[in-house]
Scaffold this motif. Structure first.
Motif, short mmCIF file in Angstrom:
data_model
loop_
_atom_site.label_atom_id
_atom_site.label_comp_id
_atom_site.label_asym_id
_atom_site.label_seq_id
_atom_site.Cartn_x
_atom_site.Cartn_y
_atom_site.Cartn_z
N ARG A 129 0.80 -1.22 0.00
CA ARG A 129 0.00 0.00 0.00
C ARG A 129 0.84 1.27 0.00
O ARG A 129 0.29 2.37 -0.18
CB ARG A 129 -0.91 0.04 1.24
CG ARG A 129 -0.16 0.01 2.57
CD ARG A 129 -0.97 0.67 3.68
NE ARG A 129 -1.24 2.05 3.42
CZ ARG A 129 -0.38 3.04 3.68
NH1 ARG A 129 0.82 2.76 4.16
NH2 ARG A 129 -0.69 4.28 3.42
N SER A 130 2.13 1.16 0.20
CA SER A 130 2.96 2.33 0.45
C SER A 130 2.82 3.42 -0.62
O SER A 130 2.63 4.58 -0.31
CB SER A 130 4.43 1.91 0.58
OG SER A 130 4.84 1.19 -0.55
N ILE A 131 2.91 3.03 -1.90
CA ILE A 131 2.76 4.01 -2.99
C ILE A 131 1.56 3.66 -3.86
O ILE A 131 0.89 4.55 -4.38
CB ILE A 131 4.04 4.07 -3.83
CG1 ILE A 131 5.21 4.56 -2.96
CG2 ILE A 131 3.87 5.01 -5.01
CD1 ILE A 131 6.54 4.63 -3.67
N ALA A 132 1.26 2.37 -3.99
CA ALA A 132 0.13 1.95 -4.83
C ALA A 132 -1.18 2.56 -4.35
O ALA A 132 -2.01 3.01 -5.16
CB ALA A 132 0.03 0.42 -4.84
N GLU A 133 -1.37 2.61 -3.04
CA GLU A 133 -2.60 3.18 -2.50
C GLU A 133 -2.66 4.69 -2.75
O GLU A 133 -3.73 5.24 -3.02
CB GLU A 133 -2.68 2.90 -0.99
CG GLU A 133 -3.96 3.39 -0.31
CD GLU A 133 -5.22 2.68 -0.78
OE1 GLU A 133 -6.32 3.15 -0.45
OE2 GLU A 133 -5.10 1.67 -1.51
N LYS A 137 -1.43 6.17 -5.33
CA LYS A 137 -1.76 6.32 -6.74
C LYS A 137 -3.23 6.01 -6.99
O LYS A 137 -3.87 6.67 -7.81
CB LYS A 137 -0.87 5.40 -7.58
CG LYS A 137 0.60 5.78 -7.53
CD LYS A 137 1.48 4.75 -8.22
CE LYS A 137 1.30 4.79 -9.71
NZ LYS A 137 2.26 3.89 -10.39
N ARG A 138 -3.77 5.02 -6.28
CA ARG A 138 -5.17 4.66 -6.48
C ARG A 138 -6.10 5.78 -6.02
O ARG A 138 -7.11 6.07 -6.66
CB ARG A 138 -5.50 3.37 -5.73
CG ARG A 138 -6.88 2.80 -6.02
CD ARG A 138 -7.16 1.59 -5.16
NE ARG A 138 -7.33 1.97 -3.77
CZ ARG A 138 -8.48 2.43 -3.26
NH1 ARG A 138 -9.55 2.57 -4.04
NH2 ARG A 138 -8.57 2.72 -1.98
N GLN A 139 -5.75 6.41 -4.90
CA GLN A 139 -6.58 7.49 -4.37
C GLN A 139 -6.22 8.86 -4.96
O GLN A 139 -6.80 9.87 -4.57
CB GLN A 139 -6.43 7.53 -2.84
CG GLN A 139 -6.95 6.31 -2.14
CD GLN A 139 -6.84 6.42 -0.62
OE1 GLN A 139 -6.23 7.34 -0.09
NE2 GLN A 139 -7.44 5.46 0.08
N LYS A 140 -5.24 8.87 -5.87
CA LYS A 140 -4.78 10.11 -6.53
C LYS A 140 -4.14 11.09 -5.55
O LYS A 140 -3.94 12.27 -5.91
CB LYS A 140 -5.95 10.81 -7.25
CG LYS A 140 -6.71 9.91 -8.23
CD LYS A 140 -5.80 9.31 -9.29
CE LYS A 140 -6.58 8.41 -10.24
NZ LYS A 140 -5.70 7.73 -11.24
N SER A 159 5.72 -1.40 -5.46
CA SER A 159 4.48 -0.71 -5.11
C SER A 159 4.32 0.56 -5.92
O SER A 159 3.19 1.02 -6.16
CB SER A 159 4.48 -0.37 -3.61
OG SER A 159 3.31 0.33 -3.25
N ALA A 160 5.44 1.13 -6.37
CA ALA A 160 5.39 2.35 -7.20
C ALA A 160 5.09 2.05 -8.65
O ALA A 160 4.79 2.96 -9.42
CB ALA A 160 6.71 3.11 -7.08
N SER A 205 -2.51 -0.83 -8.02
CA SER A 205 -3.28 -1.90 -7.39
C SER A 205 -2.45 -2.55 -6.29
O SER A 205 -1.34 -3.03 -6.52
CB SER A 205 -3.69 -2.95 -8.42
OG SER A 205 -4.22 -4.10 -7.80
N GLN A 206 -2.99 -2.58 -5.08
CA GLN A 206 -2.29 -3.21 -3.96
C GLN A 206 -2.10 -4.70 -4.19
O GLN A 206 -1.05 -5.26 -3.84
CB GLN A 206 -3.06 -2.98 -2.66
CG GLN A 206 -3.11 -1.54 -2.20
CD GLN A 206 -3.67 -1.40 -0.80
OE1 GLN A 206 -3.31 -2.15 0.10
NE2 GLN A 206 -4.56 -0.44 -0.61
N VAL A 207 -3.10 -5.35 -4.77
CA VAL A 207 -3.02 -6.78 -5.00
C VAL A 207 -1.91 -7.10 -6.00
O VAL A 207 -1.10 -8.01 -5.78
CB VAL A 207 -4.37 -7.33 -5.51
CG1 VAL A 207 -4.25 -8.81 -5.86
CG2 VAL A 207 -5.46 -7.12 -4.47
N ILE A 208 -1.87 -6.34 -7.09
CA ILE A 208 -0.82 -6.56 -8.09
C ILE A 208 0.55 -6.27 -7.49
O ILE A 208 1.52 -7.00 -7.74
CB ILE A 208 -1.07 -5.68 -9.33
CG1 ILE A 208 -2.35 -6.11 -10.03
CG2 ILE A 208 0.11 -5.76 -10.29
CD1 ILE A 208 -2.73 -5.24 -11.22
#
Length: 249
Positions: free
Chosen positions: A66-70, A72-75, A149-150, A154-157
């Motif tokens: 979730r560190s960077i992926a989240e 990016k998902r939430q903009k 994560s960057a 997607s956290q799953v990916i």
């Protein structure tokens, strides 16, 4: 960087992510410690950490996904990239927060050799050399997970990519032996194996080459993460400039 570090650390310690990471790591390590050292009577603590290295392949993706992926998902990554904070400070703050969470169970594991010492003779230098190697090994895994994560939003990916990359980088020497790789390919597969330097630490050898290897891998993946975010930052700024020009017209 301090603000990013505090925010990330608070997030890990106020959600289940950090506690799941610490609980699983401590539970598995404690199980091996009791079985091998206390019940089995084996006085070498290094065998515990050498047996549970695989746990990091499972729990590191949970911590880093979730560190960077989240963001990016939430903009919210756009807010970070346009904030008056250097990108390298953002990456360093996030990495140090994850590493701090990792140090908490490691601090508890530092007590285990002292517990074992109450039941007989134990080589403390050998035990703490192994712990140092495990910390470097874990820090290396965290840096790889942060980079992956960057790569995606997607956290799953991100978790799947991290697990796959760590599995390959831990088993590359075995893969080389399995397929009978020789020459340049065999040397490459052996060189990228991040588990190999840890073996010397398990044997109680303070391997300076291993320390430099792990620090180099950490620095490399943090650098790649920074460069990836710089590219994102440049694209975002370019799009904002185009939008401003269109709005002016």
């Amino acid at each position: 960087m301090r603000a990013i570090y505090k925010k990330e650390l608070r997030t890990y310690l106020t959600s289940m992510t950090g506690y799941i990471f610490m609980a699983v790591l401590l539970a598995v390590a404690s199980l091996y410690f009791v079985a091998n050292c206390l019940i089995g009577g084996y006085p070498v603590f290094g065998v515990v950490l050498s047996s549970v290295y695989f746990v990091l392949l499972i729990v590191v993706p949970v911590l880093t996904m979730r560190s960077i992926a989240e963001e990016k998902r939430q903009k919210t990554d756009q807010l970070l990239l346009t904030a008056p904070v250097s990108i390298w400070k953002i990456v360093a703050g996030k990495y140090l927060a994850m590493f701090t969470v990792f140090l908490i169970p490691m601090a508890i594991l530092c007590l285990y050799p002292l517990i074992l010492l109450q039941f007989g003779s134990v080589s403390l230098p050998m035990a703490y050399t192994t712990i140092l190697g495990y910390m470097l090994f874990g820090g290396c895994c965290l840096a790889i997970g942060l980079f992956l994560s960057a790569v995606t939003e997607s956290q799953v990916i991100a978790a799947v990519l991290t697990f796959g990359a760590l599995f390959f980088l831990n088993m590359s020497t075995g893969i080389a032996n399995l397929i009978g790789a020789e020459g340049v390919l065999g040397q490459i597969l052996s060189a990228v194996c991040i588990y190999q330097p840890f073996i010397n630490f398990v044997q109680g050898i303070f391997d300076l080459t291993g320390v430099l290897y792990y620090l180099s891998v950490i620095a490399l993946f943090l650098f790649l993460t920074i460069q990836l975010l710089y590219k994102k930052h440049g694209t975002y700024r370019a799009s904002m400039s185009v939008f401003a020009c269109v709005a002016a017209v």
